[in-house]
Motif scaffolding. Structure first.
Motif, PDB file in Angstrom:
ATOM      1  N   ASP A  18       0.804  -1.150   0.280  1.00 55.53           N
ATOM      2  CA  ASP A  18       0.178   0.046  -0.074  1.00 55.53           C
ATOM      3  C   ASP A  18       0.964   1.442  -0.033  1.00 55.53           C
ATOM      4  N   HIS A  29      -0.369   4.462  -0.185  1.00 53.47           N
ATOM      5  CA  HIS A  29      -1.095   5.511   0.151  1.00 53.47           C
ATOM      6  C   HIS A  29      -0.213   6.459   1.165  1.00 53.47           C
ATOM      7  N   VAL A  58      -1.087  -1.196  -4.155  1.00 56.63           N
ATOM      8  CA  VAL A  58      -2.305  -0.229  -4.259  1.00 56.63           C
ATOM      9  C   VAL A  58      -1.575   1.352  -4.117  1.00 56.63           C
ATOM     10  N   HIS A  59      -1.822   2.062  -5.247  1.00 56.94           N
ATOM     11  CA  HIS A  59      -1.087   3.336  -5.408  1.00 56.94           C
ATOM     12  C   HIS A  59      -2.225   4.246  -5.019  1.00 56.94           C
ATOM     13  N   GLY A  60      -3.392   4.078  -5.081  1.00 54.86           N
ATOM     14  CA  GLY A  60      -4.695   4.967  -4.778  1.00 54.86           C
ATOM     15  C   GLY A  60      -4.903   5.893  -5.950  1.00 54.86           C
ATOM     16  N   GLY A  86      -9.085  -3.515  -5.151  1.00 47.18           N
ATOM     17  CA  GLY A  86      -8.859  -2.185  -5.235  1.00 47.18           C
ATOM     18  C   GLY A  86      -9.055  -1.426  -6.765  1.00 47.18           C
ATOM     19  N   ALA A 115      -5.341   0.152  -7.916  1.00 49.69           N
ATOM     20  CA  ALA A 115      -4.283  -0.624  -7.660  1.00 49.69           C
ATOM     21  C   ALA A 115      -3.992  -1.472  -8.719  1.00 49.69           C
TER      22      ALA A 115
END
Length: 180
Positions: free
Chosen positions: A103, A105, A134-136, A167, A171
């Protein structure tokens, strides 16, 4: 001069009040003996498992100036040249489950790049063939940089926008090479 309180108004009998006054005769207030707590000094977080030389080797593959991937829509998809073109479809359908999730974030681009390099090194060491990053969504800075970093790394076979359960547009699912 002390103010006398009516015994009837407090609900205490005169005998009990007199007994109490006799028992506290000569009592003095206690001096303040509390010492305010001192917070222990905070230790800086340090990565003990990765040396700076190893970190430099992991970051070798990532260049911020390289822009080899341009998104053509909502879904991001890429397959390394010479590899099975159906790999991205398998990732899109969720046929391959990620063994590890990273993640990103709230990280800066530098922190995200270091963590991504660490993830790829960890997956190589543990022989994981699939990972989720998960990059947002946010401002889209990491959403644009992460694919460009991934296509530079030789162990990344393919990536695709993650299914909803992992995600979706925030993501990516990665398929990685493992030592045979």
């Amino acid at each position: 001069m002390q103010k006398k309180v009516s015994v009837a108004s407090t609900g205490i009998s005169a005998e009990d009040s007199q007994l109490f006054r006799q028992s506290i005769t000569g009592a003095q207030p206690i001096a303040q003996d509390k010492i305010p707590p001192v917070a222990p000094p905070r230790k800086k977080k340090r990565r003990t498992d990765v040396s700076s030389k190893q970190l430099d080797e992991n970051l070798f593959w990532f260049s911020d100036e390289f822009e080899g991937y341009v998104a053509d829509g909502a879904n991001l998809s890429w397959v390394q040249s010479g590899d099975d073109p159906h790999l991205a479809g398998r990732l899109r359908r969720g046929e391959v489950q990620p063994a590890v999730v990273l993640d990103l974030h709230g990280m800066t681009t530098r922190e995200a790049k270091i963590e991504l390099a660490g993830l790829l090194a960890y997956c190589e060491k543990q022989q994981f063939n699939c990972a989720c990053v998960v990059h947002g969504k946010g401002l889209g800075i990491l959403a644009k940089k992460v694919p460009n970093w991934l296509i530079q790394h030789p162990n990344v076979r393919a990536f695709h926008t993650a299914p909803k359960s992992w995600g979706k547009h925030g993501a990516l699912l990665l398929l990685l090479k493992t030592a045979a």
